[in-house]
Enzyme design. Structure first.
Site, PDB file in Angstrom:
ATOM      1  N   ALA A  82      19.092 -38.724 -44.505  1.00 34.25           N
ATOM      2  CA  ALA A  82      19.306 -39.957 -45.281  1.00 34.25           C
ATOM      3  C   ALA A  82      18.226 -40.118 -46.340  1.00 34.25           C
ATOM      4  CB  ALA A  82      19.356 -41.166 -44.358  1.00 34.25           C
ATOM      5  N   GLY A  83      17.817 -39.008 -46.945  1.00 35.92           N
ATOM      6  CA  GLY A  83      16.904 -39.081 -48.092  1.00 35.92           C
ATOM      7  C   GLY A  83      17.737 -39.319 -49.348  1.00 35.92           C
ATOM      8  N   ASN A  89      20.395 -39.078 -39.125  1.00 33.94           N
ATOM      9  CA  ASN A  89      19.021 -39.052 -39.662  1.00 33.94           C
ATOM     10  C   ASN A  89      18.046 -39.274 -38.508  1.00 33.94           C
ATOM     11  OD1 ASN A  89      17.416 -38.915 -42.186  1.00 33.94           O
ATOM     12  ND2 ASN A  89      16.708 -40.932 -41.556  1.00 33.94           N
ATOM     13  N   GLU A 131      -0.470 -37.238 -58.611  1.00 29.81           N
ATOM     14  CA  GLU A 131      -0.097 -38.637 -58.308  1.00 29.81           C
ATOM     15  C   GLU A 131      -0.930 -39.169 -57.143  1.00 29.81           C
ATOM     16  OE1 GLU A 131       4.210 -39.090 -58.019  1.00 29.81           O
ATOM     17  OE2 GLU A 131       4.195 -39.471 -60.175  1.00 29.81           O
ATOM     18  N   ASP A 142      16.452 -30.949 -51.818  1.00 33.77           N
ATOM     19  CA  ASP A 142      15.404 -29.926 -51.885  1.00 33.77           C
ATOM     20  C   ASP A 142      15.738 -28.641 -51.124  1.00 33.77           C
ATOM     21  OD1 ASP A 142      14.004 -31.637 -53.447  1.00 33.77           O
ATOM     22  OD2 ASP A 142      12.267 -31.836 -52.136  1.00 33.77           O
ATOM     23  N   LYS A 153       7.668 -45.681 -65.205  1.00 33.62           N
ATOM     24  CA  LYS A 153       7.700 -45.137 -63.839  1.00 33.62           C
ATOM     25  C   LYS A 153       8.272 -46.186 -62.875  1.00 33.62           C
ATOM     26  CE  LYS A 153       6.196 -42.234 -60.577  1.00 33.62           C
ATOM     27  NZ  LYS A 153       6.816 -40.940 -60.355  1.00 33.62           N
TER      28      LYS A 153
HETATM   29  P1  FAD Z   1      14.224 -36.309 -48.754  1.00 34.53           P
HETATM   30  O1  FAD Z   1      14.297 -37.438 -49.715  1.00 34.53           O
HETATM   31  O2  FAD Z   1      12.874 -35.830 -48.364  1.00 34.53           O
HETATM   32  O3  FAD Z   1      15.024 -36.726 -47.442  1.00 34.53           O
HETATM   33  C1  FAD Z   1      15.219 -35.907 -46.322  1.00 34.53           C
HETATM   34  C2  FAD Z   1      15.694 -36.796 -45.188  1.00 34.53           C
HETATM   35  O4  FAD Z   1      16.079 -35.997 -44.071  1.00 34.53           O
HETATM   36  C3  FAD Z   1      14.613 -37.745 -44.675  1.00 34.53           C
HETATM   37  O5  FAD Z   1      15.159 -39.032 -44.489  1.00 34.53           O
HETATM   38  C4  FAD Z   1      14.170 -37.141 -43.354  1.00 34.53           C
HETATM   39  O6  FAD Z   1      13.705 -38.127 -42.457  1.00 34.53           O
HETATM   40  C5  FAD Z   1      15.460 -36.489 -42.888  1.00 34.53           C
HETATM   41  N1  FAD Z   1      15.273 -35.319 -42.014  1.00 34.53           N
HETATM   42  C6  FAD Z   1      14.512 -34.232 -42.269  1.00 34.53           C
HETATM   43  N2  FAD Z   1      14.619 -33.335 -41.276  1.00 34.53           N
HETATM   44  C7  FAD Z   1      15.485 -33.875 -40.370  1.00 34.53           C
HETATM   45  C8  FAD Z   1      16.031 -33.403 -39.153  1.00 34.53           C
HETATM   46  N3  FAD Z   1      15.726 -32.194 -38.653  1.00 34.53           N
HETATM   47  N4  FAD Z   1      16.899 -34.197 -38.484  1.00 34.53           N
HETATM   48  C9  FAD Z   1      17.261 -35.428 -38.991  1.00 34.53           C
HETATM   49  N5  FAD Z   1      16.789 -35.896 -40.150  1.00 34.53           N
HETATM   50  C10 FAD Z   1      15.927 -35.127 -40.851  1.00 34.53           C
HETATM   51  N6  FAD Z   1      10.864 -36.385 -57.550  1.00 34.53           N
HETATM   52  C11 FAD Z   1      11.195 -37.058 -58.687  1.00 34.53           C
HETATM   53  O7  FAD Z   1      12.274 -36.794 -59.258  1.00 34.53           O
HETATM   54  N7  FAD Z   1      10.379 -38.012 -59.211  1.00 34.53           N
HETATM   55  C12 FAD Z   1       9.222 -38.373 -58.629  1.00 34.53           C
HETATM   56  O8  FAD Z   1       8.514 -39.242 -59.133  1.00 34.53           O
HETATM   57  C13 FAD Z   1       8.840 -37.709 -57.433  1.00 34.53           C
HETATM   58  N8  FAD Z   1       7.701 -38.058 -56.797  1.00 34.53           N
HETATM   59  C14 FAD Z   1       7.370 -37.447 -55.616  1.00 34.53           C
HETATM   60  C15 FAD Z   1       6.207 -37.856 -54.974  1.00 34.53           C
HETATM   61  C16 FAD Z   1       5.832 -37.246 -53.775  1.00 34.53           C
HETATM   62  C17 FAD Z   1       4.588 -37.695 -53.080  1.00 34.53           C
HETATM   63  C18 FAD Z   1       6.649 -36.219 -53.228  1.00 34.53           C
HETATM   64  C19 FAD Z   1       6.245 -35.567 -51.928  1.00 34.53           C
HETATM   65  C20 FAD Z   1       7.802 -35.810 -53.869  1.00 34.53           C
HETATM   66  C21 FAD Z   1       8.180 -36.416 -55.069  1.00 34.53           C
HETATM   67  N9  FAD Z   1       9.344 -36.044 -55.751  1.00 34.53           N
HETATM   68  C22 FAD Z   1       9.701 -36.697 -56.908  1.00 34.53           C
HETATM   69  C23 FAD Z   1      10.249 -35.034 -55.181  1.00 34.53           C
HETATM   70  C24 FAD Z   1      11.356 -35.753 -54.395  1.00 34.53           C
HETATM   71  O9  FAD Z   1      10.795 -36.713 -53.526  1.00 34.53           O
HETATM   72  C25 FAD Z   1      12.244 -34.801 -53.605  1.00 34.53           C
HETATM   73  O10 FAD Z   1      12.757 -33.840 -54.503  1.00 34.53           O
HETATM   74  C26 FAD Z   1      13.383 -35.565 -52.945  1.00 34.53           C
HETATM   75  O11 FAD Z   1      12.886 -36.446 -51.980  1.00 34.53           O
HETATM   76  C27 FAD Z   1      14.395 -34.621 -52.313  1.00 34.53           C
HETATM   77  O12 FAD Z   1      15.434 -35.370 -51.747  1.00 34.53           O
HETATM   78  P2  FAD Z   1      16.131 -34.869 -50.406  1.00 34.53           P
HETATM   79  O13 FAD Z   1      17.270 -35.786 -50.149  1.00 34.53           O
HETATM   80  O14 FAD Z   1      16.401 -33.415 -50.501  1.00 34.53           O
HETATM   81  O15 FAD Z   1      15.005 -35.032 -49.297  1.00 34.53           O
HETATM   82  P1  NAD Z   2       4.272 -27.838 -57.096  1.00 34.44           P
HETATM   83  O1  NAD Z   2       4.761 -26.531 -56.623  1.00 34.44           O
HETATM   84  O2  NAD Z   2       4.935 -28.457 -58.264  1.00 34.44           O
HETATM   85  O3  NAD Z   2       2.703 -27.752 -57.406  1.00 34.44           O
HETATM   86  C1  NAD Z   2       1.834 -27.112 -56.522  1.00 34.44           C
HETATM   87  C2  NAD Z   2       0.526 -26.773 -57.237  1.00 34.44           C
HETATM   88  O4  NAD Z   2      -0.353 -26.166 -56.288  1.00 34.44           O
HETATM   89  C3  NAD Z   2       0.700 -25.788 -58.376  1.00 34.44           C
HETATM   90  O5  NAD Z   2       0.035 -26.303 -59.515  1.00 34.44           O
HETATM   91  C4  NAD Z   2       0.044 -24.502 -57.852  1.00 34.44           C
HETATM   92  O6  NAD Z   2      -0.555 -23.741 -58.879  1.00 34.44           O
HETATM   93  C5  NAD Z   2      -0.990 -25.048 -56.889  1.00 34.44           C
HETATM   94  N1  NAD Z   2      -1.384 -24.093 -55.837  1.00 34.44           N
HETATM   95  C6  NAD Z   2      -0.591 -23.236 -55.154  1.00 34.44           C
HETATM   96  N2  NAD Z   2      -1.308 -22.524 -54.262  1.00 34.44           N
HETATM   97  C7  NAD Z   2      -2.582 -22.950 -54.371  1.00 34.44           C
HETATM   98  C8  NAD Z   2      -3.794 -22.597 -53.703  1.00 34.44           C
HETATM   99  N3  NAD Z   2      -3.833 -21.671 -52.748  1.00 34.44           N
HETATM  100  N4  NAD Z   2      -4.943 -23.243 -54.053  1.00 34.44           N
HETATM  101  C9  NAD Z   2      -4.916 -24.209 -55.018  1.00 34.44           C
HETATM  102  N5  NAD Z   2      -3.799 -24.571 -55.674  1.00 34.44           N
HETATM  103  C10 NAD Z   2      -2.639 -23.954 -55.367  1.00 34.44           C
HETATM  104  O7  NAD Z   2       4.378 -28.812 -55.815  1.00 34.44           O
HETATM  105  P2  NAD Z   2       4.308 -30.389 -55.731  1.00 34.44           P
HETATM  106  O8  NAD Z   2       3.325 -30.950 -56.659  1.00 34.44           O
HETATM  107  O9  NAD Z   2       4.181 -30.682 -54.273  1.00 34.44           O
HETATM  108  O10 NAD Z   2       5.754 -30.852 -56.200  1.00 34.44           O
HETATM  109  C11 NAD Z   2       6.912 -30.512 -55.426  1.00 34.44           C
HETATM  110  C12 NAD Z   2       8.169 -30.909 -56.184  1.00 34.44           C
HETATM  111  O11 NAD Z   2       8.251 -32.332 -56.262  1.00 34.44           O
HETATM  112  C13 NAD Z   2       8.159 -30.384 -57.605  1.00 34.44           C
HETATM  113  O12 NAD Z   2       9.463 -30.012 -57.928  1.00 34.44           O
HETATM  114  C14 NAD Z   2       7.755 -31.583 -58.432  1.00 34.44           C
HETATM  115  O13 NAD Z   2       8.309 -31.556 -59.717  1.00 34.44           O
HETATM  116  C15 NAD Z   2       8.331 -32.731 -57.612  1.00 34.44           C
HETATM  117  N6  NAD Z   2       7.517 -33.943 -57.838  1.00 34.44           N
HETATM  118  C16 NAD Z   2       7.796 -34.665 -58.955  1.00 34.44           C
HETATM  119  C17 NAD Z   2       7.031 -35.789 -59.232  1.00 34.44           C
HETATM  120  C18 NAD Z   2       7.343 -36.582 -60.484  1.00 34.44           C
HETATM  121  O14 NAD Z   2       8.332 -36.296 -61.147  1.00 34.44           O
HETATM  122  N7  NAD Z   2       6.543 -37.579 -60.818  1.00 34.44           N
HETATM  123  C19 NAD Z   2       5.994 -36.164 -58.380  1.00 34.44           C
HETATM  124  C20 NAD Z   2       5.727 -35.391 -57.241  1.00 34.44           C
HETATM  125  C21 NAD Z   2       6.500 -34.263 -56.992  1.00 34.44           C
END
Ligand code: FAD
Ligand code: NAD
Length: 404
Positions: free
Chosen positions: A11-12, A37, A170, A300, A378
């Protein structure tokens, strides 16, 4: 006639958008829809860095699933998915099993440690809501321990963030605002605290617009964040991290190490026999898993290629949500046996990276933004996601309105 059974796992963003759109499209008599979920809430994964830093309470990021789904059309099962058995059209859960005619796998991401020694044991990762809460609690515990120590160990106040991708940046942006508060709460001088972001590539936010990257780096450095770029983490220990290579190895001691240097798809995907690269399945244009006409994969755990550069799209919420809409459309076509399935093409509107709640950088519709304008954008993006998931009431209840 028996109704087709649709089961959505996760439920992501991807899963909940599939369900929200399915419940709008399909009548009660057209399909049995089940959402599975592990928690009874959806959480905003894109806000987890705020929960981890302690700048946003975790309850703000959690939304009860019962408040989003139409319970006359969707059954909710709270359980953990262990494995999918496609040949038997069933899903094995921790406490039972469900069968399906159509399956949507939306189980999200896991932290990718690339086999680096000690990371799984000694580093935290911002991988889900309870992991984020643990980071917040751990940092506070380190500060509390330090203030009560007779012989102070300054390294307890060092926080290392591995990776300066979007997650790492972030997160340090939130820490830049949180650290002064923690210092005040625990009677600690600000200069005792170190936040070090370690990045293997020669720049932070590799591949992003260089002008915006420079703005972010200068801004964060002014707020006390240290960067070690061109520096790869080689090992994590109980004491901190080891960086460098061969004869040029250095130890950095720290009380907290947060690994934010990459993600992979859910282990359930590979464990269920789907052919995957780092847990991500290269899905067909209609989002189905190759060779599986009744299994969709979104979010993802799905890999899609950007044909313009012949590289995978980075996994994002933006794409996961759009995939949820396409998946719901395609399921409706299959269930009704009428209409045409859609090919999924991401509609990338931009990328905004927060630097704390009050600053940001980004490109939106091709325009570069920095400062309060980017921070405002944002919050609008966050509020829009809430709107798509739960309509205006959810935006009012959980939205971000702290524009100043
Ligand atoms: P998720 O949103 O992670 O959801 C997965 C769901 O599955 C969760 O509810 C979890 O509880 C559930 N689940 C997992 N495993 C199981 C299991 N085995 N059984 C039952 N339930 C389970 N992307 C952007 O576009 N913009 C951003 O600003 C951005 N910021 C981010 C900031 C952070 C800190 C992080 C970590 C990521 C960010 N991302 C951002 C990336 C984005 O969050 C992911 O790409 C997105 O959440 C993927 O959606 P999803 O539905 O695949 O997974
Ligand atoms: P990422 O893969 O985008 O970045 C990981 C970083 O870690 C890279 O810069 C890489 O060079 C570095 N790295 C890898 N191995 C390393 C090592 N051994 N030592 C030091 N540095 C190392 O991963 P993320 O930042 O977790 O993002 C994951 C996904 O979520 C991406 O697709 C990103 O676009 C998305 N995301 C988006 C937002 C947003 O749009 N605001 C915010 C958070 C995450």
């Amino acid at each position: 006639m028996r109704k087709p059974k649709v089961v959505v796992l996760g439920a992501g963003y991807g899963g909940i958008m599939t369900v929200v759109n399915l419940q709008k499209k399909l009548g009660v008599n057209e399909a049995d829809i089940t959402l599975v979920n592990n928690n009874d809430y959806h959480y905003q994964t894109t806000w987890l860095h705020e929960n981890a830093a302690g700048t946003l309470h975790h309850d703000r990021s959690r939304i009860a699933i019962k408040d989003i789904i139409d319970r006359s059309k969707v059954d909710f099962v709270q359980d953990t998915v262990e494995q999918v058995v496609p040949e038997e059209k069933k899903v094995i859960l921790k406490n039972g099993e469900v069968t399906y005619d159509y399956l949507v796998m939306a189980l999200g991401f896991e932290s990718e440690t690339f086999g680096i020694k000690g990371l799984k044991e000694h580093a935290f990762s911002i991988a889900n809501i309870n992991a984020a809460r643990q980071i917040k609690e751990h940092i506070e515990y380190q500060f509390a321990t330090y203030s009560n120590m007779k012989e102070k160990k300054d390294e307890l106040l060092t926080i290392i963030v591995g990776g300066a991708g979007f997650t790492g940046i972030e997160f340090v942006g939130e820490l830049a605002n949180r650290v002064p508060e923690l210092c005040q709460e625990f009677d600690i001088a600000r200069e005792k605290v170190k936040v070090i972001c370690v990045e293997a590539a020669p720049m932070i936010l590799p591949g992003f617009d260089p002008e915006l990257v420079e703005y972010a780096r200068n801004y964060l450095e002014r707020k006390g964040i240290e960067f070690r770029i061109g520096t790869a983490i080689k090992e994590c220990t109980t004491e901190g991290i080891i960086v460098g290579a061969d004869d040029n190895v250095e130890e950095i001691k720290a009380g907290t190490v947060v690994w934010a240097a990459g993600v992979r798809g859910s282990a359930v995907v590979e464990g269920s026999g789907f052919e995957a690269m780092r847990g991500r399945v290269k899905v067909e244009p209609d989002l189905r898993a190759p060779g599986h006409d009744n299994v969709f994969i979104v979010g993802d755990s799905a890999l899609i290629i950007n044909e313009e550069i012949n590289r995978p799209y980075p996994p994002t919420a933006q794409i996961a949500m759009q995939q949820g809409e396409t998946c719901a459309h395609n399921l409706t076509v299959l269930i009704r046996e009428q209409g045409n399935m859609e090919t999924f093409t991401p509609d990338i509107k931009g990328t905004v990276c927060s630097l704390g709640h009050d600053d940001a950088i980004g490109t939106v519709f091709g325009r570069k933004l920095v400062g309060w304008q980017a921070a405002f954008m944002k919050k609008m993006i966050d509020n829009r996601a809430l709107f798509l998931i739960g309509g205006p009431l959810l935006v009012i209840k959980k939205g971000k309105w702290n524009f100043l």
